[in-house]
Design an enzyme around this catalytic site. Structure first.
Site, mmCIF file in Angstrom:
data_model
loop_
_atom_site.group_PDB
_atom_site.id
_atom_site.type_symbol
_atom_site.label_atom_id
_atom_site.label_comp_id
_atom_site.label_asym_id
_atom_site.label_seq_id
_atom_site.Cartn_x
_atom_site.Cartn_y
_atom_site.Cartn_z
ATOM 1 N N CYS A 42 7.613 -38.051 -7.760
ATOM 2 C CA CYS A 42 6.229 -38.531 -7.774
ATOM 3 C C CYS A 42 5.541 -38.362 -6.422
ATOM 4 C CB CYS A 42 6.157 -39.993 -8.211
ATOM 5 S SG CYS A 42 6.981 -41.142 -7.083
ATOM 6 N N TYR B 101 11.059 -34.520 -15.008
ATOM 7 C CA TYR B 101 9.598 -34.486 -14.885
ATOM 8 C C TYR B 101 9.175 -34.392 -13.425
ATOM 9 C CZ TYR B 101 9.613 -39.382 -13.347
ATOM 10 O OH TYR B 101 9.834 -40.549 -12.643
ATOM 11 N N ARG C 78 -3.528 3.093 8.549
ATOM 12 C CA ARG C 78 -3.808 1.806 7.913
ATOM 13 C C ARG C 78 -2.542 0.954 7.881
ATOM 14 N NH1 ARG C 78 -7.005 5.242 4.462
ATOM 15 N NH2 ARG C 78 -9.142 4.479 4.186
ATOM 16 N N LYS D 214 0.831 -1.206 0.000
ATOM 17 C CA LYS D 214 0.000 0.000 0.000
ATOM 18 C C LYS D 214 0.864 1.254 0.000
ATOM 19 C CE LYS D 214 -3.770 -0.362 2.213
ATOM 20 N NZ LYS D 214 -4.764 -0.557 3.285
ATOM 21 N N HIS E 40 -16.326 -7.898 2.493
ATOM 22 C CA HIS E 40 -15.320 -8.804 3.060
ATOM 23 C C HIS E 40 -15.535 -10.232 2.577
ATOM 24 C CE1 HIS E 40 -13.830 -11.603 6.187
ATOM 25 N NE2 HIS E 40 -12.799 -10.787 6.202
ATOM 26 N N GLY F 274 -8.893 -7.638 4.328
ATOM 27 C CA GLY F 274 -9.690 -8.021 5.484
ATOM 28 C C GLY F 274 -8.906 -8.539 6.654
ATOM 29 N N SER G 22 12.907 -41.975 -9.452
ATOM 30 C CA SER G 22 11.755 -41.154 -9.100
ATOM 31 C C SER G 22 11.814 -40.881 -7.603
ATOM 32 C CB SER G 22 10.442 -41.860 -9.461
ATOM 33 O OG SER G 22 9.345 -41.024 -9.174
ATOM 34 N N MET H 2 -6.104 -7.055 8.109
ATOM 35 C CA MET H 2 -5.498 -6.050 8.962
ATOM 36 C C MET H 2 -6.526 -4.967 9.305
ATOM 37 S SD MET H 2 -2.591 -7.552 9.022
ATOM 38 C CE MET H 2 -1.367 -6.440 9.681
ATOM 39 N N ARG I 41 -3.875 -1.184 -6.049
ATOM 40 C CA ARG I 41 -3.119 -2.441 -5.943
ATOM 41 C C ARG I 41 -3.576 -3.349 -7.071
ATOM 42 N NH1 ARG I 41 -6.047 -4.599 -0.391
ATOM 43 N NH2 ARG I 41 -8.163 -4.683 -1.208
#
Length: 872
Positions: free
Chosen positions: A826, A846, A92, A22, A454, A101, A759, A103, A336
């Site tokens: 895996c 992979y 803020r 912010k 909210h 929501g 794997s 803070m 934002r």
């Protein structure tokens, strides 16, 4: 001495880690010449210093703060605490990552009994002044001092009832003065002292409150959900107030530059005239669509439209802005990158590429891979809906379909969730305190609030189905009942269904259908596939899962767990006979009866994969997992094996182990009972020959020694050659091993000489590296996370420092021992975006993950490749 504050003129968008998102964006807008009320930011360094100093403000911070306030006083001509021309502030929080929501905010700071009169005289608007004062006392008491919000809500409702009004702005000045006095009485009741009148003391307490809110339970829950580091801290933004509650030429609102629900390129926002910012998102009054602002003040609307579009081009992303109009003058309080659904993010990314705002690689980085889960939510079956009546209609706040038992509190959601019961959380309006229940509920239904409330914002961020602002319903949370305007009553424990895509509410459960990935999804994922190097395979144990995975883009099966096939009702008895047999003849007889089933299983999977690679892991879990528990089942098997019940019980006792996860399992079974792996190998090869056009990959689990692998591999190869001889044909195949045991990782150069592939089984590897029991660690892992030892469970996201180091070493050694070896993963980490980035950096071939995580893995692999290329 550290510098703890920066004016908005000093910062820029690249200072997020220091100024928070912010603060950095307020500075950037200021530098762009956008009208932003003057202010300054207290850094995240100050927050960290606060907690390092036993929750005490660091030395020098307040002196810096007052210096910044003096600068703003000179710019505005107003004075903080003045009885003539007062300067008020908003306080803020502003974390590095947006946490909607989570803070807390305080508005109108600096008011007291004398300043409110000065404000009234200066503006010639006593209603505005006293309304601002009552708001400040409530916010300060709730946020800074922890006094329950309901205490103030009850007083406000009582006075409104006395004056026979509905809306807050209709309160008389005398009514507002009464509220202020009663609010101060509540404060004194809880805090045991008068409400603070010194503005300097007010701002000091407010700064502490914002810092402390960083560690409140709901903020920690949100960070854990989104894997945000607790040590980042929050900044504090102190900004001169502009007022949207000064009358009918003033107002406040929130707006997205594009739809956060579907990405449509049109403004999506709401505003209220004669209101302050909290009113819009709190659901106290029903806001107007942003388009109506053009009717009220066309000049302001056009300025707003031009500014929000220029912000979108500047940030190259959809923007979420907060704004205030003070007596006809427009101010921007925040911008934002907007939170959005995955559907919206996908459409925006593709549209922005088509519009020339983004490159394909930039577009790929705009979606958080896990957000693709939202595209795979269930929707209601249209045929089932034909016989359903909509009992109420709200706003389609977050897409998806949900059914469950009606509950009214987050605590009840958690209680039912622990018992496996699905719920829909119903609230008059949600608040940050509801976050735990919102996470666990199937869906959320609120009677009040708009598309930017909210409930709506948080639900969209979580991919949770939500219907908001359902004004057809009256929710009585105390009596635990919902009443509709038609007279229908829904009680706690009733089942309802909600449609987050239409806003419809239905009675009862409704069948759902699986989602279909269409539209821009194919275009977007083709960009990912063209970018990534990692192949994406799937974990699938049956043809249905294999088919789903292929539709999601899987390029083969990296893990087919044969033990899951053994639990089918038509074969479990023979599996148990095989395990409990005390001689090889009985064991082979039982295996011969299992063989046809196994062969059919593999035929189905090979056919579903249509020539794509299939890796089949031979039996892995300890045998005791298959044993009967019921006396009747034990007696039946004893009769079939022609032994006594007591002898059967003795055999079952023999198979029990103190630590079965480190016991007689995996390849160790094949050392003791090679006939088990021989049967499975025969079933695999016969199935592959039957289907044709497939190259099976046979995987041996839990190898820890080269000679161990050689022994088991020789048994497998011998059985394969027997099948080739009997059927007078042959096919290509590969034999590889899982690397789970740390010893195997350390000796990978040796083991690779006998393996076509590796794997990594990250679940067992993590278990053995940490010495944690995977099945029991859930009892204490949360303590490690709560106390900052772990950021996330190592069973959810790879421990890169320890397990990752073993994987890297094993990969290097394996390729040294066998340059042609192919290596993958895996375990659960194969579908975790953070882990996938590490695997790409290590150079694996992979990853394999569950079918519904295949799209996530495809995108994560592409993003990993982009990051690797950008770091060169």
């Amino acid at each position: 001495m550290s510098k703890f504050t920066y004016s908005f003129k000093e910062g820029n968008a690249n200072m997020r880690s220091l100024l928070g998102g912010k603060g950095a964006n307020l500075a950037e807008m200021t530098n762009l010449g956008i009208p932003v009320p003057q202010g300054f930011t207290i850094t995240t360094d100050a927050c960290r210093a606060f907690f390092e100093n036993d929750a005490k403000l660091p030395e020098g911070l307040m002196e810096e703060t007052f210096t910044r306030i003096n600068e703003i006083e000179k710019e505005t001509g107003k004075s903080f605490g003045s009885k003539d021309n007062p300067l008020l502030f908003s306080v803020r929080s502003g974390a590095v990552f947006s946490m909607p929501g989570m803070m807390d905010t305080i508005l109108n700071l600096g008011l007291n009994d004398e300043v409110v009169i000065a404000l009234s005289n200066k503006t010639d608007n006593p209603h505005f002044a006293w309304d601002s004062y009552r708001r400040f006392i409530q916010m300060f008491s709730d946020v800074a001092m922890g006094i329950p919000k309901y205490e103030f809500d009850d007083i406000l409702d009582d006075i409104k009832n006395e004056e026979n009004i509905v809306n807050d702005q209709e309160l008389s000045v005398d009514g507002l003065k009464k509220i202020v006095n009663k609010y101060k009485e509540v404060y004194k009741k809880y805090i045991k002292e008068d409400f603070p009148t010194d503005p300097n003391r007010q701002i000091e307490l407010a700064i502490k409150a914002v810092f402390n809110s960083w560690m409140n339970p709901r903020a920690k829950t949100y960070r854990r959900l989104h894997k945000i580091d607790d040590n980042l801290g929050t900044a504090v933004n102190i900004q001169s107030m502009v007022f949207g509650n000064m009358g009918d030429t003033s107002g406040t609102g929130v707006c997205f530059s594009r739809s956060p629900s579907n990405g449509e390129n049109k403004l999506f926002g709401e505003f209220l005239m004669n209101a302050q910012g909290e009113d819009v998102v709190a659901g106290i009054r029903t806001p107007n669509d942003i388009s109506k602002l053009k009717e009220i003040n066309e000049e302001v609307y056009n300025q707003f439209l031009d500014t929000i579009k220029s912000l979108e081009k500047h940030y190259k992303d959809m923007q979420d802005v907060e704004f205030t109009i003070e007596e006809g003058k427009l101010y921007f309080l925040q911008t934002r990158n907007g939170k959005r659904t995955a559907k919206s993010a996908l459409n925006i990314a593709v549209d922005m590429v088509n519009e020339g705002l983004l490159t394909e690689e930039e577009a790929l980085m705009k979606l958080e891979p896990n957000s693709l889960n939202q595209l795979m939510h269930y929707q209601f079956d249209p045929q089932a809906l034909e016989n359903k009546t909509v009992v109420a209609k709200g706003l389609p706040a977050s897409p998806g379909a949900a059914s469950g038992y009606v509950v009214f509190t987050p605590e009840e959601v958690k209680a039912k969730h622990n018992n496996g019961i699905k719920t829909v959380l119903v609230r008059e309006e949600t608040s940050p305190e509801d976050i735990d229940g919102m996470i666990l509920a199937e869906g959320i239904l609120t009677a009040r609030g708009g598309m930017t409330s909210h409930a709506a914002v948080v639900a969209r961020g979580m991919g949770k189905c939500c219907v908001a602002g359902c004004s057809d319903l009256r929710v009585d949370e105390n009596k635990k009942i919902i009443k509709s305007q038609s007279g229908l009553e829904i009680k706690e424990g009733d089942i309802i269904s909600i449609d987050g895509s239409t806003g419809a509410v239905y009675l009862g459960d409704i069948p759902k259908i699986e989602p279909q990935l269409t539209g821009n999804f194919g275009t977007f994922m083709s960009w990912a596939d063209n970018t990534r190097k990692l192949n994406i395979l799937t974990n699938a144990d049956n043809p249905k899962d294999a088919k789903n995975a292929r539709e999601f883009g899987a390029e083969g099966i990296g893990l087919c767990r044969t033990e899951h096939m053994f639990f089918n009702e038509d074969r479990i008895k023979n599996v148990r006979k095989m395990i409990l047999a005390d001689n090889i003849e009985d064991r082979k007889l039982a295996l011969s009866k299992i063989l046809p089933y196994q062969k059919d299983d593999f035929i189905g999977i090979f056919e579903a994969m249509k020539g794509l690679p299939v890796t089949i892991r031979l039996l892995d879990p300890p045998l005791h997992e298959f044993l009967p528990v019921k006396k009747s089942d034990i007696e039946s098997i004893a009769d079939d094996l022609n032994i006594s019940y007591d002898k059967m019980m003795d055999r079952i006792e023999e198979l029990k182990e103190f630590n079965p996860m480190l016991g007689h399992r995996g390849c160790r079974l094949a050392v003791s009972y090679p006939e088990i792996y021989r049967m499975q190998t025969r079933a695999i090869i016969e199935a592959a020959i039957s289907v044709g056009d497939t190259k099976p990959q046979i995987m041996i689990p839990l190898i820890g020694d080269l000679k161990e692998l050689k022994y088991v591999k020789n048994e497998i190869v011998d059985e394969i050659n027997l099948v080739f001889g009997e059927l007078k044909t042959s096919i290509q195949y590969e034999i590889g091993t899982m690397i789970e045991v740390p010893r195997a990782a350390l000796l990978s150069d040796e083991i690779a000489t006998e393996a076509d592939f590796f794997s990594f089984g990250t679940n067992d590897m993590t278990q053995m590296t940490y010495g944690f029991s995977r099945d029991d660690s859930g009892k204490y892992i949360s303590d490690y996370i709560d106390k900052g030892i772990f950021k996330v469970s190592p069973f959810e996201s790879l421990d890169k420092d320890g397990v990752g180091k073993l994987i890297k070493l094993s990969t290097e050694l394996g390729r040294k021992g066998n340059p042609n070896i192919h290596i993958g993963v895996c375990g659960e980490a194969g579908g975790d975006p953070d882990s996938i980035e590490f695997f790409a950096e290590v150079g694996l071939n992979y990853v394999s993950c569950s079918p519904f995580r295949v799209p996530i893995a495809r995108l994560a692999a592409a993003q990993a490749e982009i990051k690797i290329n950008n770091s060169k």
